[in-house]
Design a protein around this motif. Sequence first.
Motif, PDB file in Angstrom:
ATOM      1  N   PHE A 119      54.986 188.898  96.620  1.00  0.00           N
ATOM      2  CA  PHE A 119      54.914 187.593  96.763  1.00  0.00           C
ATOM      3  C   PHE A 119      53.411 187.326  96.628  1.00  0.00           C
ATOM      4  CE2 PHE A 119      53.873 184.212  99.983  1.00  0.00           C
ATOM      5  CZ  PHE A 119      54.934 183.166  99.484  1.00  0.00           C
ATOM      6  N   GLY A 120      52.558 188.184  96.862  1.00  0.00           N
ATOM      7  CA  GLY A 120      51.036 187.965  96.725  1.00  0.00           C
ATOM      8  C   GLY A 120      50.645 188.064  95.048  1.00  0.00           C
ATOM      9  N   ASN A 121      51.364 188.806  94.541  1.00  0.00           N
ATOM     10  CA  ASN A 121      51.070 189.036  92.962  1.00  0.00           C
ATOM     11  C   ASN A 121      51.901 187.667  92.545  1.00  0.00           C
ATOM     12  OD1 ASN A 121      50.184 190.729  90.948  1.00  0.00           O
ATOM     13  ND2 ASN A 121      52.316 191.267  90.309  1.00  0.00           N
ATOM     14  N   LEU A 122      52.902 186.995  92.874  1.00  0.00           N
ATOM     15  CA  LEU A 122      53.297 186.053  92.334  1.00  0.00           C
ATOM     16  C   LEU A 122      52.310 184.862  92.399  1.00  0.00           C
ATOM     17  CD1 LEU A 122      55.838 184.211  91.436  1.00  0.00           C
ATOM     18  CD2 LEU A 122      56.301 183.648  93.933  1.00  0.00           C
ATOM     19  N   ILE A 126      57.271 192.473  87.565  1.00  0.00           N
ATOM     20  CA  ILE A 126      57.920 191.589  87.055  1.00  0.00           C
ATOM     21  C   ILE A 126      57.265 189.923  87.472  1.00  0.00           C
ATOM     22  CG2 ILE A 126      59.978 190.199  87.709  1.00  0.00           C
ATOM     23  CD1 ILE A 126      61.585 192.527  87.371  1.00  0.00           C
ATOM     24  N   PHE A 127      56.566 190.166  88.617  1.00  0.00           N
ATOM     25  CA  PHE A 127      55.970 188.985  88.969  1.00  0.00           C
ATOM     26  C   PHE A 127      54.697 188.433  88.287  1.00  0.00           C
ATOM     27  CE2 PHE A 127      58.605 190.107  92.654  1.00  0.00           C
ATOM     28  CZ  PHE A 127      59.067 189.122  92.956  1.00  0.00           C
ATOM     29  N   GLY A 139      49.429 180.832  99.633  1.00  0.00           N
ATOM     30  CA  GLY A 139      48.309 181.924  99.908  1.00  0.00           C
ATOM     31  C   GLY A 139      48.336 181.961 101.345  1.00  0.00           C
ATOM     32  N   GLY A 140      48.472 181.084 102.388  1.00  0.00           N
ATOM     33  CA  GLY A 140      48.126 181.033 103.595  1.00  0.00           C
ATOM     34  C   GLY A 140      49.411 181.928 104.140  1.00  0.00           C
TER      35      GLY A 140
END
Length: 474
Positions: free
Chosen positions: A53-56, A179-180, A213-214
Amino acid sequence: MQEHEDTDLLLQEELEGQNYGAAAADGTQFPSVSVSRNSPTKRDCLVVAVLCFGNLINFIDWFIVPGILLDIQKYFGLSDGETGLLQTVFTLCYMLAAPIFGYLGDRYNRKIILGAGIFFWSGVTLGSSFITESHYRIFVLSRGLVGIGSASYSTIAPTIIADLFEEGRRTTVLAIFYIFIPVGSGCGYILAAGVAESTGDWHWAFRVTPCMGGLALLLLILLVPHRIQRRTAAHRALSISGTIRREMPDEMPDVHRAAKTTWCQDVGSLVQNCSFVCSSLGLTAMAFVTGALGVWMPLFLYRAQVVQGIVPPCLQETCNSSNSLIFGGITIGTGILGIIAGAEAARRLRKINNKADPLICATSMFISALCLYIALMVAQTSILSTFIFIACGELFLSVNWAVVTDILLYVVTPRRQSTAIALQILVSHLLGDAGSPYLIGIVPAMNFPHRKMNSGARFAQKKRTSSIFPFLFA
């Protein structure tokens, strides 16, 4: 004591000298070493989900600017060279910060570094949405600061995944993580264009990802352990077949754990690692081309449509964003398919050919370069054909992401991997996409310094300049 440390360092250098290419070339078979194969826990899967999720978010922030490039260019009244400078500044700060975070990631708590990076780049992104047209330099500076925050994540997150999973499972999880990259990149185009079109103000595109981001920061604090055990060299050097080419000094009897080394010693050892150097140079060529095309392709397609009379020149407040939406969708779809195909091809072919990884990368990059060149050549006559060849080029390009990273993770010892990733980021961006977006923007102006070009003339210049890059890529 000093003699013992010198012996440890010598053993480490001998280990890193055994590179993937050399071992594959002479066909040497080393004794197999059994390594425990524990199934991933639920906690490990949650950690990977948070990191993905962070990489996205990381790559959405990276490609928000290209998604609304025409709006930003019109708002600040920029030339093509000044517009390309936005991504160049971002990349320069990103690559210069990467070695610093690599050094910190190998020595200090990685969760704290990741959290600080997410908080920093999200805050700067939100602040940049309030910059007015008279403060273009501050906007450029804000993009550079976002690049610094992004570097902390790209450098450290893959090493956490490598510590959680073993052998073939690690390749699969890395493929999911990477993939992200195309998914985030494509979402960046789509989010930026969609928000700008729906609100009538491109500034709102920079106010969405800070909220994401939060959330990522909260999940990182709650779900990622404060300390993640760093695996042994034997664990990280596994090939997809489940065997190790030779016994690792750290695992040999009567050999004590390696002494700590300085950053200069780490870099010196990496420079002598042939597989690491060659894979980094290949990644640099890929970054040079993709950096330029990623920034300029939606605007290039828009100008091609203006030349063909499909769309009128942008005179209203918000410009046509259909190209960014389509290009973003293509990037997402081809990215997912390409990374899955690359990981699966590596998993299968490495069982029968030790040189499968570099062969997969070389073949896919050559085909991608050919497709991208054809896409540039047919843009003036057929937009549909252009999109088809762009999709093919991005598909074969995406094959490389997980494979290149997996090469690094099994040719570099664990305690140097954050430094290795950081050094690879530095080199690939310094000689790659740090300068290529700016070059694409500035070359036409250098050829015609006193002529004010219309969309057709600028399209022709972009076409001639960009057509050289796929050959450099190949």
